[in-house]
Design a protein around this motif. Structure first.
Motif, PDB file in Angstrom:
ATOM      1  N   ALA A  78       0.467  -0.827   0.539  1.00 32.72           N
ATOM      2  CA  ALA A  78       0.008   0.199  -0.094  1.00 32.72           C
ATOM      3  C   ALA A  78       1.443   1.228  -0.183  1.00 32.72           C
ATOM      4  CB  ALA A  78      -0.798  -0.382   1.055  1.00 32.72           C
ATOM      5  N   ALA A  79       0.585   2.304  -0.539  1.00 30.35           N
ATOM      6  CA  ALA A  79       1.769   3.326  -1.099  1.00 30.35           C
ATOM      7  C   ALA A  79       0.776   4.305   0.099  1.00 30.35           C
ATOM      8  CB  ALA A  79       0.841   4.351  -2.458  1.00 30.35           C
ATOM      9  N   GLY A  80      -0.391   4.214   0.252  1.00 30.74           N
ATOM     10  CA  GLY A  80      -1.054   4.779   2.158  1.00 30.74           C
ATOM     11  C   GLY A  80      -2.650   5.022   2.459  1.00 30.74           C
ATOM     12  N   TYR A  81      -3.395   5.366   3.204  1.00 26.45           N
ATOM     13  CA  TYR A  81      -4.451   4.605   3.143  1.00 26.45           C
ATOM     14  C   TYR A  81      -5.487   5.509   3.893  1.00 26.45           C
ATOM     15  CZ  TYR A  81      -2.705   4.739   7.759  1.00 26.45           C
ATOM     16  OH  TYR A  81      -1.756   4.799   8.868  1.00 26.45           O
ATOM     17  N   LEU A  82      -6.592   5.530   3.768  1.00 28.10           N
ATOM     18  CA  LEU A  82      -7.445   6.313   4.244  1.00 28.10           C
ATOM     19  C   LEU A  82      -8.597   5.490   5.441  1.00 28.10           C
ATOM     20  CD1 LEU A  82      -9.599   7.282   1.456  1.00 28.10           C
ATOM     21  CD2 LEU A  82      -8.461   8.536   2.887  1.00 28.10           C
ATOM     22  N   LEU A  83      -8.529   6.055   6.872  1.00 28.33           N
ATOM     23  CA  LEU A  83      -8.297   5.937   8.306  1.00 28.33           C
ATOM     24  C   LEU A  83      -9.822   6.331   8.575  1.00 28.33           C
ATOM     25  CD1 LEU A  83      -7.547   3.736  10.732  1.00 28.33           C
ATOM     26  CD2 LEU A  83      -6.811   6.434  11.220  1.00 28.33           C
ATOM     27  N   VAL A  84     -11.139   5.284   8.734  1.00 27.48           N
ATOM     28  CA  VAL A  84     -12.059   5.964   8.176  1.00 27.48           C
ATOM     29  C   VAL A  84     -12.884   5.737  10.108  1.00 27.48           C
ATOM     30  CG1 VAL A  84     -14.593   6.194   7.500  1.00 27.48           C
ATOM     31  CG2 VAL A  84     -12.416   5.500   6.278  1.00 27.48           C
ATOM     32  N   VAL A  85     -13.740   6.394  10.470  1.00 21.17           N
ATOM     33  CA  VAL A  85     -14.311   7.234  11.425  1.00 21.17           C
ATOM     34  C   VAL A  85     -16.014   7.307  11.272  1.00 21.17           C
ATOM     35  CG1 VAL A  85     -14.495   7.764  14.047  1.00 21.17           C
ATOM     36  CG2 VAL A  85     -12.376   7.592  12.814  1.00 21.17           C
ATOM     37  N   ASP A  86     -16.425   6.433  12.040  1.00 22.75           N
ATOM     38  CA  ASP A  86     -18.134   6.814  12.043  1.00 22.75           C
ATOM     39  C   ASP A  86     -18.567   8.058  13.201  1.00 22.75           C
ATOM     40  OD1 ASP A  86     -21.080   7.497  12.919  1.00 22.75           O
ATOM     41  OD2 ASP A  86     -21.406   5.269  12.787  1.00 22.75           O
ATOM     42  N   GLY A  87     -18.340   8.892  12.968  1.00 20.76           N
ATOM     43  CA  GLY A  87     -18.785  10.413  13.819  1.00 20.76           C
ATOM     44  C   GLY A  87     -19.617  10.185  14.343  1.00 20.76           C
ATOM     45  N   THR A  88     -20.598   8.804  14.311  1.00 16.04           N
ATOM     46  CA  THR A  88     -21.681   9.506  15.282  1.00 16.04           C
ATOM     47  C   THR A  88     -21.878   7.550  16.581  1.00 16.04           C
ATOM     48  OG1 THR A  88     -22.807   6.893  13.912  1.00 16.04           O
ATOM     49  CG2 THR A  88     -23.656   9.855  13.736  1.00 16.04           C
ATOM     50  N   ARG A  89     -20.161   7.371  16.709  1.00 19.62           N
ATOM     51  CA  ARG A  89     -20.036   6.376  17.338  1.00 19.62           C
ATOM     52  C   ARG A  89     -18.511   6.460  17.662  1.00 19.62           C
ATOM     53  NH1 ARG A  89     -20.237   1.620  13.979  1.00 19.62           N
ATOM     54  NH2 ARG A  89     -19.245   0.582  14.317  1.00 19.62           N
ATOM     55  N   ARG A  90     -18.103   7.005  19.025  1.00 17.63           N
ATOM     56  CA  ARG A  90     -17.572   7.474  19.870  1.00 17.63           C
ATOM     57  C   ARG A  90     -16.123   6.106  19.571  1.00 17.63           C
ATOM     58  NH1 ARG A  90     -13.889  10.524  23.222  1.00 17.63           N
ATOM     59  NH2 ARG A  90     -12.001   9.660  23.471  1.00 17.63           N
ATOM     60  N   PRO A  91     -16.700   4.602  19.785  1.00 19.15           N
ATOM     61  CA  PRO A  91     -15.650   3.675  20.214  1.00 19.15           C
ATOM     62  C   PRO A  91     -14.951   3.323  18.272  1.00 19.15           C
ATOM     63  CG  PRO A  91     -17.896   3.042  20.654  1.00 19.15           C
ATOM     64  CD  PRO A  91     -18.059   4.292  19.930  1.00 19.15           C
ATOM     65  N   THR A  92     -15.508   3.405  17.173  1.00 14.70           N
ATOM     66  CA  THR A  92     -15.092   4.051  16.344  1.00 14.70           C
ATOM     67  C   THR A  92     -13.329   5.013  15.774  1.00 14.70           C
ATOM     68  OG1 THR A  92     -15.934   5.380  14.699  1.00 14.70           O
ATOM     69  CG2 THR A  92     -17.315   3.168  14.500  1.00 14.70           C
ATOM     70  N   TRP A  93     -13.617   5.735  16.613  1.00 10.58           N
ATOM     71  CA  TRP A  93     -12.767   6.990  16.728  1.00 10.58           C
ATOM     72  C   TRP A  93     -11.384   6.144  17.933  1.00 10.58           C
ATOM     73  CZ3 TRP A  93     -10.555  11.142  15.005  1.00 10.58           C
ATOM     74  CH2 TRP A  93      -9.344  12.107  15.868  1.00 10.58           C
ATOM     75  N   ASP A  94     -11.876   5.168  18.653  1.00 12.12           N
ATOM     76  CA  ASP A  94     -10.648   4.966  19.509  1.00 12.12           C
ATOM     77  C   ASP A  94     -10.194   3.416  18.666  1.00 12.12           C
ATOM     78  OD1 ASP A  94     -10.880   6.740  21.283  1.00 12.12           O
ATOM     79  OD2 ASP A  94     -12.944   4.975  22.438  1.00 12.12           O
ATOM     80  N   SER A  95     -11.372   2.697  18.246  1.00  8.79           N
ATOM     81  CA  SER A  95     -10.295   1.869  17.612  1.00  8.79           C
ATOM     82  C   SER A  95      -9.307   2.129  16.249  1.00  8.79           C
ATOM     83  CB  SER A  95     -11.653   1.146  16.517  1.00  8.79           C
ATOM     84  OG  SER A  95     -12.747   0.413  17.255  1.00  8.79           O
TER      85      SER A  95
END
Length: 162
Positions: A78-95
């Motif tokens: 991989a040359a890079g990546y997009l790290l996606v978070v669901d703004g409506t679910r705080r645990p996805t930020w921590d993940s």
């Protein structure tokens, strides 16, 4: 002649990785939730402001809150990546914080952009500006996106391509 770059979509389950790819590649959005099993690959050519063309090979990797052996193998090259978070679910930020560390350990310091997805639902957001600011201060590039409305989607992929 466009150069080719492998880009991985990484994030927890149902944060919108597949929907973001569908919006970017096909200008489509579906309310139906379909779990990605393994990896789904799409491509799209992007024209950069300096006239260069980049063919993005998008690897939409099955959602996970941790890096496992299979996911790690998908990251190779991989040359890079997009790290996606669901703004409506705080645990996805921590993940996402844990995933970013694990991905860096696996493939080194590759360019990445963090997408705070579901910007069309900001009244339901659980992620506060203060924690976002903290990561921005550490050099993270963060964009608000909405696969439903298209907000920030094209910009996110072009930013990473650049």
């Amino acid at each position: 002649m466009a150069i080719q770059k492998k880009i991985c979509m990484i994030g927890d389950f149902s944060v919108g990785k597949t929907s973001l790819v569908a919006r970017f590649v096909r200008q489509a959005f579906s309310e139906k939730y379909l779990t990605t099993v393994g990896v789904k690959i799409d491509t799209k050519q992007v024209d950069l402001v300096d006239g260069r063309q980049v063919k993005l090979i998008l690897w939409d990797i099955a959602g996970s809150d941790a890096l496992n052996t299979t996911t790690a193998s998908y990251l190779r090259g991989a040359a890079g990546y997009l790290l996606v978070v669901d703004g409506t679910r705080r645990p996805t930020w921590d993940s996402a914080l844990g995933l970013q560390k694990a991905v860096s350990a696996q493939i080194g310091n590759k360019p990445f952009v963090t997408l705070l997805n579901k910007a069309d639902l900001t009244e339901q957001w659980e992620i506060k500006p203060a924690i976002v600011d903290e990561q921005t201060k550490q050099g993270w590039q963060l964009l608000m996106t909405s696969a439903r409305s298209g907000l920030g989607v094209e910009e996110a992929f072009k930013l990473l391509a650049t």
